[in-house]
Design a protein around this motif. Structure first.
Motif, short mmCIF file in Angstrom:
data_model
loop_
_atom_site.label_atom_id
_atom_site.label_comp_id
_atom_site.label_asym_id
_atom_site.label_seq_id
_atom_site.Cartn_x
_atom_site.Cartn_y
_atom_site.Cartn_z
N LEU A 148 0.83 -1.21 0.00
CA LEU A 148 0.00 0.00 0.00
C LEU A 148 0.86 1.26 0.00
CD1 LEU A 148 -3.22 0.55 2.10
CD2 LEU A 148 -1.53 2.36 1.91
N GLY A 149 1.89 1.28 0.80
CA GLY A 149 2.73 2.45 0.87
C GLY A 149 3.42 2.77 -0.45
N ASP A 150 3.90 1.72 -1.14
CA ASP A 150 4.56 1.94 -2.42
C ASP A 150 3.60 2.53 -3.46
OD1 ASP A 150 6.93 0.93 -1.43
OD2 ASP A 150 6.55 -1.12 -2.14
N VAL A 151 2.38 2.02 -3.50
CA VAL A 151 1.39 2.52 -4.45
C VAL A 151 1.01 3.96 -4.10
CG1 VAL A 151 -0.92 2.19 -5.40
CG2 VAL A 151 0.53 0.21 -4.94
N LEU A 152 0.84 4.23 -2.81
CA LEU A 152 0.51 5.58 -2.39
C LEU A 152 1.62 6.56 -2.78
CD1 LEU A 152 -1.55 7.36 -0.95
CD2 LEU A 152 -0.39 6.85 1.21
N GLU A 153 2.86 6.11 -2.74
CA GLU A 153 3.97 6.98 -3.12
C GLU A 153 3.91 7.36 -4.60
OE1 GLU A 153 6.03 8.60 -1.47
OE2 GLU A 153 6.39 7.60 0.46
N VAL A 154 3.43 6.46 -5.45
CA VAL A 154 3.26 6.79 -6.87
C VAL A 154 2.24 7.90 -7.02
CG1 VAL A 154 2.55 5.93 -9.14
CG2 VAL A 154 3.90 4.46 -7.62
N HIS A 155 1.13 7.79 -6.30
CA HIS A 155 0.10 8.84 -6.35
C HIS A 155 0.64 10.17 -5.82
CE1 HIS A 155 -3.25 6.33 -7.63
NE2 HIS A 155 -2.94 5.44 -6.71
N GLN A 182 -3.74 11.35 8.59
CA GLN A 182 -3.28 11.14 9.96
C GLN A 182 -4.15 10.13 10.70
OE1 GLN A 182 -3.31 15.28 11.14
NE2 GLN A 182 -1.09 15.47 10.87
N ARG A 183 -5.41 10.07 10.34
CA ARG A 183 -6.32 9.13 11.01
C ARG A 183 -5.90 7.67 10.76
NH1 ARG A 183 -10.49 11.16 9.24
NH2 ARG A 183 -11.08 9.75 7.56
N PHE A 184 -5.34 7.40 9.58
CA PHE A 184 -4.97 6.03 9.26
C PHE A 184 -3.66 5.61 9.92
CE2 PHE A 184 -7.93 6.74 5.69
CZ PHE A 184 -8.76 5.65 5.90
N VAL A 185 -2.92 6.58 10.47
CA VAL A 185 -1.69 6.22 11.18
C VAL A 185 -1.76 6.68 12.64
CG1 VAL A 185 -0.19 6.10 9.17
CG2 VAL A 185 -0.59 8.32 10.24
N THR A 186 -2.98 6.69 13.15
CA THR A 186 -3.22 6.99 14.56
C THR A 186 -3.76 5.74 15.25
OG1 THR A 186 -3.69 9.33 14.11
CG2 THR A 186 -4.55 8.40 16.18
N LEU A 228 2.49 -2.21 8.48
CA LEU A 228 2.00 -0.87 8.82
C LEU A 228 3.14 0.05 9.22
CD1 LEU A 228 -1.18 -1.95 10.82
CD2 LEU A 228 -1.20 -0.59 8.73
N ILE A 229 4.06 -0.45 10.02
CA ILE A 229 5.15 0.39 10.49
C ILE A 229 6.15 0.69 9.37
CG2 ILE A 229 7.15 0.44 12.03
CD1 ILE A 229 5.45 -1.10 14.07
N ASP A 230 6.48 -0.35 8.59
CA ASP A 230 7.55 -0.21 7.59
C ASP A 230 7.09 0.45 6.29
OD1 ASP A 230 9.16 -1.44 9.41
OD2 ASP A 230 9.23 -3.39 8.38
N GLY A 231 5.84 0.28 5.92
CA GLY A 231 5.38 0.77 4.62
C GLY A 231 4.28 1.81 4.67
N VAL A 232 3.24 1.53 5.44
CA VAL A 232 2.08 2.42 5.46
C VAL A 232 2.41 3.74 6.15
CG1 VAL A 232 -0.27 2.70 6.33
CG2 VAL A 232 0.43 0.52 5.34
N ALA A 233 3.02 3.67 7.32
CA ALA A 233 3.31 4.90 8.08
C ALA A 233 4.21 5.87 7.32
CB ALA A 233 3.92 4.54 9.44
N PRO A 234 5.34 5.43 6.75
CA PRO A 234 6.18 6.40 6.02
C PRO A 234 5.47 7.06 4.85
CG PRO A 234 7.40 4.38 6.48
CD PRO A 234 5.97 4.11 6.83
N ALA A 235 4.65 6.29 4.13
CA ALA A 235 3.94 6.86 2.97
C ALA A 235 2.93 7.91 3.41
CB ALA A 235 3.25 5.75 2.18
N TYR A 236 2.17 7.62 4.46
CA TYR A 236 1.19 8.59 4.92
C TYR A 236 1.87 9.82 5.53
CZ TYR A 236 -3.10 6.04 3.93
OH TYR A 236 -4.15 5.44 3.27
N GLN A 237 2.98 9.61 6.18
CA GLN A 237 3.70 10.76 6.72
C GLN A 237 4.25 11.63 5.58
OE1 GLN A 237 6.49 8.62 9.14
NE2 GLN A 237 5.01 8.28 10.79
N HIS A 238 4.72 10.97 4.52
CA HIS A 238 5.18 11.72 3.35
C HIS A 238 4.02 12.47 2.71
CE1 HIS A 238 7.14 11.70 -0.90
NE2 HIS A 238 7.42 12.81 -0.26
#
Length: 594
Positions: A148-155, A182-186, A228-238
């Motif tokens: 998920l994080g990788d795909v979100l980074e493309v967007h 922020q809600r998805f990483v809270t 979630l920690i390794d992929g989702v969180a960094p992408a949402y923070q970015h």
């Protein structure tokens, strides 16, 4: 032209439909998410993947579509097809031409807005559609969660490219996008708040429902935590960082499409897409809206006289917005009462439907409250189709976050629009067209789908409902809302109206709550042209029905007319007109032959 024998027609039709479905399946292979939305879960590899969001993938899709159209025209005989198959052919032609035209503005649609975007869309697919009935499906969930994080980074990269080219969402969108991200990483595993984050809570609940060893459950959940920690969180923070930067770039501007590069041409393309008509300019649509608002206001004044209200229309609007008698309590009990009454309204419609429809949907319909995880980004009400195999019913969702935004006098018309006989009939009957190719059953055009749903509100009056004058005023309040959209959408995107100009017009001319109006206007700003589809579609269907009534007189049949409208899929309005005219001609010919 001499028609081919019936046997030859059927053979060519069967051949074309088989090819259509082969092509549909081949194209679906490029959309793992599409398979999930359709409830196609057997392909576990696809069940763990996301669609390719790159521009290259988009352009390749357009090329495949152009190649298919050329192949169809070179290898099939249109004149040898049945009438229904000819409709499918013309539908396919329209889709290809419209997609190609829309592709010219691929980079103009905002990637992230307060209303939609992959930051909420991908979690919604996982939470709302990703079933976990066994370990293999849990593995597929984990696969999607891990990527998920990788795909979100493309967007995110695409949104940044757009911003550099001057295509920025309006300023008001960014705080809401940031809040949603922020809600998805809270929550766990991101903090020690004691609550699980939305994705972890969903995966944990689904895994815990499996009949497997506790140790295996814990292992699966631990892998989700890692993803979630390794992929989702960094992408949402970015995403949050980029959205903050883009927000600063807007300098507070909330302009319409006119302010974008090639904005006038882009808006024209959106009007064509959302009306599926080429004979309407922005000026035409704007004037139609003004005329319709005036007409509906006249009918509203008649109801004010009926209920004995003395005052101006605007004062009546204020009365409806503020009087407690028109609202359920903002409590769990009030929400339950609303859902119960909305369900009862649907039940009454279904009892009367056989008198007005030939074909009725086989799929069930449920009334639901919008779930907590998407309640802040969801609209006031919407419909989600059921699955193709009938295992998941259609659902009419109501956003009950703020009960003061859900007046009782609008309940009836809202149920007809989002539920029955509105979106549920239109969507389910299309999906259930067994003789039609799959693309025809699933393609959606707003002018038809939303036009039908608004027509369904009007049809409720024809069916004998809206006996309560306040409910009837609610019907008119929704219709004037859609008529005002014609004025406001064109005002924003063609006439350079400000956000406040649009809000003021809606406040003056509709009884909608101010909170709803502000949210709606902001929706129009980020989604140019879509808001005009409702009223344009409704007026087209009503005009076609009146044409049929005028020409057929006593031979007009409600069920037959609605079958013509509903049993070919979400066709463009130009094609719908041809279908209705052909039905009228057939009825007249049969009468002449008697």
């Amino acid at each position: 032209m001499v028609e081919a024998p019936a046997a030859a027609q059927q053979t060519e039709t069967e051949r074309l439909n088989a090819w259509f479905d082969e092509q549909f399946a081949a194209e679906l292979a490029f959309s793992p998410e599409g398979k999930t939305y359709l409830g196609m879960l057997d392909d576990l590899e696809a069940y763990g993947q996301w669609d390719d969001p790159s521009e290259a993938a988009f352009r390749a899709g357009l090329q495949r579509e152009a190649d298919r159209l050329r192949y169809m025209e070179e290898n099939f005989d249109y004149d040898a097809l049945t009438e229904d198959a000819q409709v499918s052919w013309r539908f396919a032609e329209f889709i290809a031409a419209n997609d190609a035209q829309q592709g010219e503005f691929w980079d103009h649609g905002y990637t992230f807005t307060q209303f939609f975007g992959p930051h909420t869309g991908m979690p919604t697919l996982l939470i709302g559609y990703q079933q976990v009935d066994n370990v293999d499906q849990a593995e597929a969930y984990l696969s999607r969660l891990s990527s998920l994080g990788d795909v979100l980074e493309v967007h995110i990269a695409q949104a940044d490219e757009q911003a550099q080219a001057g295509i920025l969402a309006p300023a008001f969108a960014y705080p809401i996008v940031i809040e949603a991200a922020q809600r998805f990483v809270t929550g766990a595993p991101f903090d020690d708040s004691g609550e699980d984050s939305p994705l972890l809570a969903d995966f944990t609940a689904k895994v815990n429902a499996l009949e497997i060893d506790d140790a295996d459950k814990e292992a699966l959940i631990a892998r989700a935590v890692t993803a979630l920690i390794d992929g989702v969180a960094p992408a949402y923070q970015h995403l949050v960082e980029v959205m903050q930067r883009h927000s600063e770039m807007t300098d507070g501007r909330n302009d319409g499409a006119w302010a974008l590069p090639d904005g006038e041409e882009y808006y024209r393309s959106q009007l064509t897409n959302y009306t599926t008509r080429t004979d309407l300019t922005a000026a035409d649509i704007h004037q139609t809206g003004l005329d319709e608002v005036a007409r509906i206001h006249g009918e509203m004044h008649a109801i004010m006289d009926q209920v004995g209200y003395e005052g101006t229309l605007q004062e009546f609007f204020t009365y409806l917005r503020t009087d407690p008698q028109f609202y359920y309590p903002d409590t769990e009990e009030g929400r339950a009462e609303y859902l119960a009454e909305a369900t009862a309204i649907i039940d009454r419609v279904m009892e009367a439907a056989p008198d007005y429809f030939g074909e009725l949907p086989a799929a069930d319909l449920e009334v639901r409250a919008v779930e907590e995880y998407r309640i802040t980004t969801a609209t006031g009400a919407f419909y989600e189709p059921g699955s193709l195999d009938g295992s998941r019913p259609g659902a009419y969702y109501v956003n009950l976050a703020h009960m003061e935004e859900n007046p009782t006098y609008q309940m009836e018309t809202l149920a007809y629009h989002e539920g029955a006989p509105g979106h549920h009939f239109q969507s389910s009957l299309a999906q259930e067209l067994e003789s039609a190719p799959m693309f025809q059953r699933l393609t959606w055009y707003s002018a038809y789908g939303e036009g039908w749903a608004l027509y369904a509100e009007h049809l409720g009056k024809d069916m004998g409902f809206f006996t309560d004058p306040y409910m009837d005023f609610g019907r008119l309040s929704y219709e004037v809302f859609r008529a005002a959209r014609l004025v406001v959408d064109t005002g924003i995107h063609d006439l350079h109206w400000s956000e406040q100009d649009a809000i003021d017009y809606m406040m003056e001319n509709t009884p909608m709550a101010e909170g709803d109006i502000r949210n709606e206007v902001r929706r129009y700003i980020v989604w140019p042209g879509q808001a005009v589809s409702y009223k344009v579609g409704m007026m087209t269907i009503l005009d076609l029905r009146q044409r049929a009534m005028d020409q057929l007189g006593d031979d007009f049949d409600w069920g037959e007319f609605h079958d013509v409208v509903l049993t070919h899929g979400s066709v463009p309005l130009t094609l719908l007109e041809e279908l209705v005219d052909a039905w009228i001609a057939e009825k007249l010919a049969a009468r002449s032959a008697e």
